[in-house]
Design a protein around this motif. Structure first.
Motif: not given
Length: 143
Positions: A3-6, A53-55, A95-98, A103-107
């Motif tokens: 879902x997060x990648x989507x 944000x990605x950094x 998408x790759x990070x997702x 937990x931090x990256x997901x937030x």
């Protein structure tokens, strides 16, 4: 695809690639009466906030950059072409990070997805108002 990648295109929201397809500098830099930004300005905002944000999500930065200009100007066609490449690269990285985020990256990615969805909606609307609606892969306009 989870879902997060989507959320970064493909399943949950309109695909940003479709929103960027066939977009010209002439269209993106055109001003509209009553609209305080250009389409290029919205795209630049998306790119710069995504990069910060990605950094953070990838651990390349510990905090949001304090002096970050979140509404940078896009000065010319060459800068616009670079901007489009940066947007596409950021979407690929998101998408790759997702795929399996901490937990931090997901937030951070969830926040980025919500923020981006708002602005991608602006992109779709501005393209329609400019008379250059994005096209579906099957040939029709994106709803």
């Amino acid at each position: 695809m989870n879902l997060l990648q989507g959320a970064f295109g493909g399943t949950s929201f309109p695909d940003p690639e479709q929103l960027l397809a066939d977009l010209s500098w002439a269209q993106a830099s055109r001003t509209l009466p009553g609209v305080p930004y250009t389409l290029a300005g919205v795209l630049a905002h998306l790119a710069v906030t995504a990069r910060a944000s990605l950094d953070l999500a990838a651990g390349r930065a510990a905090a949001w950059p304090e002096a970050l200009d979140v509404w940078p100007e896009v000065s010319d066609e060459a800068a616009f072409v670079t901007l489009l490449a940066e947007l596409r690269l950021g979407l690929t990285e998101a998408r790759a990070l997702a795929d399996a985020p901490s937990e931090r990256a997901r937030d951070i990615l969830t926040d980025l997805a919500a923020h981006s969805a708002y602005h991608w909606g602006q992109v779709a609307l501005l393209r329609r108002v400019l008379g250059a609606p994005p096209r579906r892969e099957t040939g029709g306009a994106v709803p």
